[in-house]
Design an enzyme around this catalytic site. Sequence first.
Site, PDB file in Angstrom:
ATOM      1  N   ASN A 208     -44.947 -25.651 -37.372  1.00 22.55           N
ATOM      2  CA  ASN A 208     -46.122 -24.836 -37.695  1.00 22.55           C
ATOM      3  C   ASN A 208     -47.340 -25.745 -37.816  1.00 22.55           C
ATOM      4  O   ASN A 208     -47.245 -26.954 -37.625  1.00 22.55           O
ATOM      5  CB  ASN A 208     -45.873 -24.024 -38.976  1.00 22.55           C
ATOM      6  CG  ASN A 208     -45.536 -24.942 -40.137  1.00 22.55           C
ATOM      7  OD1 ASN A 208     -46.363 -25.744 -40.557  1.00 22.55           O
ATOM      8  ND2 ASN A 208     -44.303 -24.845 -40.634  1.00 22.55           N
ATOM      9  N   ASP A 277     -38.632 -21.124 -41.757  1.00 21.16           N
ATOM     10  CA  ASP A 277     -37.621 -20.193 -42.262  1.00 21.16           C
ATOM     11  C   ASP A 277     -36.362 -20.213 -41.397  1.00 21.16           C
ATOM     12  O   ASP A 277     -35.286 -19.896 -41.868  1.00 21.16           O
ATOM     13  CB  ASP A 277     -38.199 -18.772 -42.296  1.00 21.16           C
ATOM     14  CG  ASP A 277     -39.230 -18.613 -43.404  1.00 21.16           C
ATOM     15  OD1 ASP A 277     -39.019 -19.225 -44.479  1.00 21.16           O
ATOM     16  OD2 ASP A 277     -40.247 -17.931 -43.193  1.00 21.16           O
ATOM     17  N   LYS A 287     -31.730 -32.821 -23.165  1.00 20.96           N
ATOM     18  CA  LYS A 287     -32.907 -32.010 -22.860  1.00 20.96           C
ATOM     19  C   LYS A 287     -32.497 -30.789 -22.027  1.00 20.96           C
ATOM     20  O   LYS A 287     -31.811 -30.932 -21.007  1.00 20.96           O
ATOM     21  CB  LYS A 287     -33.895 -32.881 -22.075  1.00 20.96           C
ATOM     22  CG  LYS A 287     -35.200 -32.202 -21.805  1.00 20.96           C
ATOM     23  CD  LYS A 287     -36.123 -33.100 -21.010  1.00 20.96           C
ATOM     24  CE  LYS A 287     -37.312 -32.307 -20.556  1.00 20.96           C
ATOM     25  NZ  LYS A 287     -38.026 -32.945 -19.470  1.00 20.96           N
ATOM     26  N   PHE A 322     -46.485 -21.954 -53.030  1.00 17.02           N
ATOM     27  CA  PHE A 322     -47.660 -21.507 -52.286  1.00 17.02           C
ATOM     28  C   PHE A 322     -47.211 -20.336 -51.431  1.00 17.02           C
ATOM     29  O   PHE A 322     -46.047 -20.267 -51.026  1.00 17.02           O
ATOM     30  CB  PHE A 322     -48.181 -22.626 -51.372  1.00 17.02           C
ATOM     31  CG  PHE A 322     -49.193 -23.536 -52.027  1.00 17.02           C
ATOM     32  CD1 PHE A 322     -48.790 -24.442 -52.995  1.00 17.02           C
ATOM     33  CD2 PHE A 322     -50.528 -23.497 -51.656  1.00 17.02           C
ATOM     34  CE1 PHE A 322     -49.715 -25.294 -53.596  1.00 17.02           C
ATOM     35  CE2 PHE A 322     -51.466 -24.342 -52.243  1.00 17.02           C
ATOM     36  CZ  PHE A 322     -51.056 -25.239 -53.211  1.00 17.02           C
ATOM     37  N   LYS A 336     -43.088 -12.858 -53.629  1.00 16.13           N
ATOM     38  CA  LYS A 336     -42.464 -14.189 -53.574  1.00 16.13           C
ATOM     39  C   LYS A 336     -42.369 -14.785 -54.979  1.00 16.13           C
ATOM     40  O   LYS A 336     -41.375 -15.419 -55.332  1.00 16.13           O
ATOM     41  CB  LYS A 336     -43.272 -15.118 -52.655  1.00 16.13           C
ATOM     42  CG  LYS A 336     -43.095 -14.765 -51.188  1.00 16.13           C
ATOM     43  CD  LYS A 336     -43.960 -15.595 -50.260  1.00 16.13           C
ATOM     44  CE  LYS A 336     -43.814 -15.082 -48.818  1.00 16.13           C
ATOM     45  NZ  LYS A 336     -44.811 -15.605 -47.905  1.00 16.13           N
ATOM     46  N   LYS A 340     -38.616 -15.477 -56.255  1.00 15.25           N
ATOM     47  CA  LYS A 340     -38.228 -16.899 -56.338  1.00 15.25           C
ATOM     48  C   LYS A 340     -38.277 -17.417 -57.771  1.00 15.25           C
ATOM     49  O   LYS A 340     -38.095 -18.608 -58.003  1.00 15.25           O
ATOM     50  CB  LYS A 340     -39.119 -17.732 -55.406  1.00 15.25           C
ATOM     51  CG  LYS A 340     -39.025 -17.280 -53.930  1.00 15.25           C
ATOM     52  CD  LYS A 340     -39.695 -18.234 -52.963  1.00 15.25           C
ATOM     53  CE  LYS A 340     -39.778 -17.621 -51.559  1.00 15.25           C
ATOM     54  NZ  LYS A 340     -39.873 -18.599 -50.494  1.00 15.25           N
TER      55      LYS A 340
END
Length: 399
Positions: A208, A277, A287, A322, A336, A340
Site C-alpha cells: 500500500n 489484510d 517468477k 489508527f 475498529k 479490537k
Amino acid sequence: MLNGKTIILGVTGGIAVYKAVELLRLYVKAGADVHVVMTKNAQQFVTPLTFQTLSGNSVHTDLFNLAQEQEIGHISLADRADLFVVAPATANFIGKVAHGLADDLLSTSVMATKAPVLLVPAMNVNMFENPIYQRNQDQLRADGYRMMDPVVGALACGWEGKGKMPDPSDIFDETAQFLVPGDFCGTRILITAGPTRENIDPVRYISNYSSGKMGYAVARQARRRGAQVTLISGPVQLTPPEGVRLVKVSSADEMYRAVMQHASESDVIVKAAAVADFRAAHCAQHKMKKGQSDELTLTLTKNRDILAELGQIKDAQILVGFAAETEDLVANAALKLRNKNLDMIVANDVTDPGAGFDVDTNVVKFLYADGSIDSLSQRSKDAVADELLDRIVSLRKGD
Ligand code: PMT
C-alpha cells in the site's frame, strides 16, 4: 511542539553560519519565537536580513544601537529566553564566555541570561584539540553550560577531523530536550510504522501507499519526550529517529512476530502501520510467467490482525490504533475501536489531500473507548504525533 517558547539564537563568525539558517528554520517550523543575535564576524558570512526574514523578528547585532535597544534591550532579550543557543560558537567566543568577558551584544546577553545555554562549537581540528580550548570547554561544562561535541569530517580549512558543526536536525533534537516536557521518561512505547509487503513471487508483492511518516513522527516525538521507543517498521525510505530501537520487517507475518515479541515489555502500543489484510495463499517459488491467458487469478488468504490480538491480551497497557478510511470515517473507526478493544483510535480520511498516505500533514479525529471524540484540523504529522502523545498522557492519568 515549541509553541510559546522563546529561543535566542546566537550566531558567531564561522563557515558553519549557513547551517544556523537551517536551524532557525527548524525552530520556526516547530512554532518557536526566535530572536537572532549576530556577532560582527557572523555578518561576514550571512547577512542579518536572511535571519530576519526567516525569524520574522529584527536581528540584534549591536550593543550600542539605540534603535535596537529601544525596541528590545539586550537584558530583556536575555530575560525572555526559554533557551539560549549559540551555533556556531567559535573558539574565540567560547574563550570569552569561559573568562567572563562581555564585550559585545552576544557575549553580554549570554552572561546576563538565566535561561539554559547550549553552545555548539565549530572550528578547525587543531583549534579544537588545543589544550587552551579544551580547558575553556571543561570550565564551561563545569559551570553548567551545555556543549555539543563537534563532529568528525572534512573541514572548510582543508583539514579532516573533529571540528564540524553537527547537523541542524541533531542540534534541534538536543535543544528540544530542554524545552519539551519529559513526560514519557521511563515509559516504554512500541510503535509500528509503514506498509507491509506480501510477496506473490520472488519479484512482486502486494502493498500500500504508506510512507511510514506518521509512525516515524510518533516515534520521534515520543523519544523527544523521553520515552524508550521500539519502532517496528515496514519497508520505508526514512531515516529512523536518533535514540530509537528499530526493528525492520517486511511482511505482515514478520510484523506480527516482532510486535508479539516486544508487546509484553511495552507500557504503550501505537499501531500506525498499514498492515496488509491479505497475503497470497501461495508465494510462487520462481517468477510467474505471463503465459497465454489474458487473466490471472490470485488466491489471497487473511493475515492475522495484530491489533485485535493485542486487544485480547492487553492488561494495563494503553493500546492505540489508527484507522485509514475512505468513507464513513467515524462509524468505521468506532467499529475498529470496539472490535479490537482499544483505548483510542486515530481516524484519518485518506482521501483528503492533506491527510493519510505519503504526505507531511494529517487531519485526524481521536475516538475514545468511552465514545467521546475530538478533532484536529490539518497540521504536520509531528504536531499530530505530539497531540496524540498528550492524549496518551491523559489516558494514563485516567483524566
Ligand atoms: O505512513 P504514512 O504515509 O505517513 O501514512 C499514514 C497512515 C495513513 C498509514 C496512518 O495514518 C494510518 O492510518 N495507519 C493505519 C493504516 C491501516 O492499516 O488502517 P486499518 O484501518 O486498515 O487498520 C486499523 C488498525 O489495525 C491499524 O492500527 C492497523 O495497524 C491495525 N492492523 C490492521 C490489519 C492487521 N492485519 N493488523 C493490524 O494490526
